[in-house]
Design a protein around this motif. Structure first.
Motif, PDB file in Angstrom:
ATOM      1  N   ILE A 185       0.802  -1.302   0.111  1.00 53.62           N
ATOM      2  CA  ILE A 185      -0.102  -0.012  -0.101  1.00 53.62           C
ATOM      3  C   ILE A 185       0.827   1.379   0.214  1.00 53.62           C
ATOM      4  O   ILE A 185       0.608   2.271  -0.798  1.00 53.62           O
ATOM      5  CB  ILE A 185      -0.993   0.061   1.199  1.00 53.62           C
ATOM      6  N   ASN A 186       1.843   1.436   1.003  1.00 55.67           N
ATOM      7  CA  ASN A 186       2.901   2.350   0.833  1.00 55.67           C
ATOM      8  C   ASN A 186       4.332   1.543   0.805  1.00 55.67           C
ATOM      9  O   ASN A 186       4.655   1.004   1.660  1.00 55.67           O
ATOM     10  CB  ASN A 186       2.887   3.289   2.205  1.00 55.67           C
ATOM     11  N   GLN A 187       5.080   1.976   0.015  1.00 53.29           N
ATOM     12  CA  GLN A 187       6.437   1.415  -0.356  1.00 53.29           C
ATOM     13  C   GLN A 187       7.343   2.001   0.499  1.00 53.29           C
ATOM     14  O   GLN A 187       7.383   3.349   0.766  1.00 53.29           O
ATOM     15  CB  GLN A 187       6.746   1.621  -1.832  1.00 53.29           C
ATOM     16  N   PRO A 188       8.220   1.408   1.350  1.00 53.23           N
ATOM     17  CA  PRO A 188       9.241   1.842   1.962  1.00 53.23           C
ATOM     18  C   PRO A 188      10.272   2.691   1.258  1.00 53.23           C
ATOM     19  O   PRO A 188      10.471   2.219   0.027  1.00 53.23           O
ATOM     20  CB  PRO A 188       9.859   0.749   2.583  1.00 53.23           C
ATOM     21  N   GLY A 189      10.569   3.896   1.814  1.00 50.39           N
ATOM     22  CA  GLY A 189      11.242   4.916   0.912  1.00 50.39           C
ATOM     23  C   GLY A 189      10.702   5.745   0.343  1.00 50.39           C
ATOM     24  O   GLY A 189      11.106   6.519  -0.396  1.00 50.39           O
ATOM     25  N   THR A 215      11.080  14.586   2.411  1.00 55.24           N
ATOM     26  CA  THR A 215      10.934  13.587   3.404  1.00 55.24           C
ATOM     27  C   THR A 215      10.470  12.207   2.707  1.00 55.24           C
ATOM     28  O   THR A 215      10.094  12.407   1.582  1.00 55.24           O
ATOM     29  CB  THR A 215      10.153  13.655   4.455  1.00 55.24           C
ATOM     30  N   GLU A 216      11.010  11.089   3.216  1.00 60.09           N
ATOM     31  CA  GLU A 216      10.690   9.827   2.827  1.00 60.09           C
ATOM     32  C   GLU A 216      10.111   8.949   3.882  1.00 60.09           C
ATOM     33  O   GLU A 216      10.368   9.087   5.119  1.00 60.09           O
ATOM     34  CB  GLU A 216      11.902   9.061   2.275  1.00 60.09           C
ATOM     35  N   LEU A 217       9.141   7.975   3.427  1.00 59.61           N
ATOM     36  CA  LEU A 217       8.662   6.862   4.430  1.00 59.61           C
ATOM     37  C   LEU A 217       9.592   6.074   5.174  1.00 59.61           C
ATOM     38  O   LEU A 217      10.461   5.305   4.363  1.00 59.61           O
ATOM     39  CB  LEU A 217       7.626   6.191   3.749  1.00 59.61           C
ATOM     40  N   PRO A 218       9.904   6.192   6.410  1.00 56.42           N
ATOM     41  CA  PRO A 218      10.722   5.246   7.006  1.00 56.42           C
ATOM     42  C   PRO A 218      10.339   3.666   7.076  1.00 56.42           C
ATOM     43  O   PRO A 218      11.224   3.006   7.209  1.00 56.42           O
ATOM     44  CB  PRO A 218      10.799   5.770   8.584  1.00 56.42           C
ATOM     45  N   ALA A 219       9.169   3.325   6.816  1.00 52.66           N
ATOM     46  CA  ALA A 219       8.691   2.215   6.788  1.00 52.66           C
ATOM     47  C   ALA A 219       7.157   2.158   6.131  1.00 52.66           C
ATOM     48  O   ALA A 219       6.562   3.220   5.864  1.00 52.66           O
ATOM     49  CB  ALA A 219       8.308   1.762   8.368  1.00 52.66           C
ATOM     50  N   GLY A 220       7.157   0.974   5.179  1.00 52.32           N
ATOM     51  CA  GLY A 220       5.943   0.977   4.352  1.00 52.32           C
ATOM     52  C   GLY A 220       4.673   0.244   5.096  1.00 52.32           C
ATOM     53  O   GLY A 220       4.621  -0.236   6.229  1.00 52.32           O
TER      54      GLY A 220
END
Length: 262
Positions: free
Chosen positions: A49-53, A60-65
């Motif tokens: 659903i949300n890719q890590p990074g 900013t980037e997502l630290p975890a997916g």
């Protein structure tokens, strides 16, 4: 349909296979030369659903997916070729491979099968054969009718003491085979295995040489199944099965509550 239902269903299917594998091990706890199996599990594909990074903003980037699993499945049953215990029988036609290697058996179709079961008998011609089906041990060795005793050395040399002779007469030489990947062998029942593309080609030689095991006459290799360990595994699989069933029951109650309230 709620995803947890399908996830738990895959867990139930996997645990059923695991319990079947354990039950087969327990059923063969007294089978000479039997090698226990274990089920190998893998998790199924994930819904990303949300890719890590992934980008959460410009800087900013997502630290975890956010990834939802789809359950599990059994992908293999792996044989464990650890050495079984030695059972002394004092029967001259009972043999045990002490170390790596398999006895070679000639099948009716002309192909060679392999076994760790060293229980052998003689047919009407004095040839050494398997007890269940009468398949010939390879290389073929014929015991003379007037043989008073049979001696098989640790290197596989077969000799007999005949009536009226003071010395033993050598009548044949046993060979055994090993594989670079014995877990790739295909079990076919009757304590026999056949070569496959992933087992590698058989490495044949005399017992006790070039890394092959030696022959122990008058002894048999017992099953390498540890009954206590298998019972513990059975209890664990049973509890996991029950927990997956509980999830299905819980999801059913949740859906029932929603349908009754709306």
């Amino acid at each position: 349909m709620h995803a947890a239902l399908w996830i738990s269903k895959s867990g139930l299917d996997a645990q059923q296979t695991d319990i079947a594998t354990i039950s087969n091990n327990l059923a063969n706890a007294s089978t000479v030369g039997y090698k226990k199996s274990r089920a190998v599990f893998e998790d199924l594909l994930y819904q990303n659903i949300n890719q890590p990074g992934g980008r959460s903003s410009q800087n900013t980037e997502l630290p975890a997916g956010l990834m939802l699993g789809a359950g599990t499945k059994v992908v293999a049953t792996q044989k464990e070729f650890t050495q079984g215990n030695m059972l002394t029988t004092e029967n001259s036609l009972d043999m045990m491979v002490e170390g790596d290697g398999f006895f070679e058996i000639l099948m009716p179709d002309g192909n060679i099968a392999y076994t760790r079961n060293g229980q052998f008998m003689l047919d009407e011609q004095g040839q050494i054969v398997t007890p269940g089906s009468g398949y010939l041990l390879q290389p073929t060795i014929t015991i003379p009718q007037d043989a008073q005793s049979i001696t098989i050395s640790s290197e596989g040399e077969v000799s007999v003491r005949q009536i009226g002779q003071a010395e033993n007469t050598v009548i044949g030489q046993l060979t055994i085979s090993n594989f670079i990947n014995p877990q790739g062998l295909e079990p076919m029942g009757q304590n026999l295995y056949t070569e496959t593309g992933v087992s590698g080609t058989p490495i044949q030689g005399n017992p006790g040489l070039n890394g092959l095991g030696s022959i122990r006459q008058g002894a048999l290799e017992t099953s390498n199944v540890n009954v206590t360990e298998e019972l513990v595994n059975l209890i664990e699989s049973q509890r996991v099965y029950e927990m997956n069933s509980k999830v299905i029951s819980a999801v059913d109650q949740m859906m029932s509550f929603v349908t009754q309230q709306l």
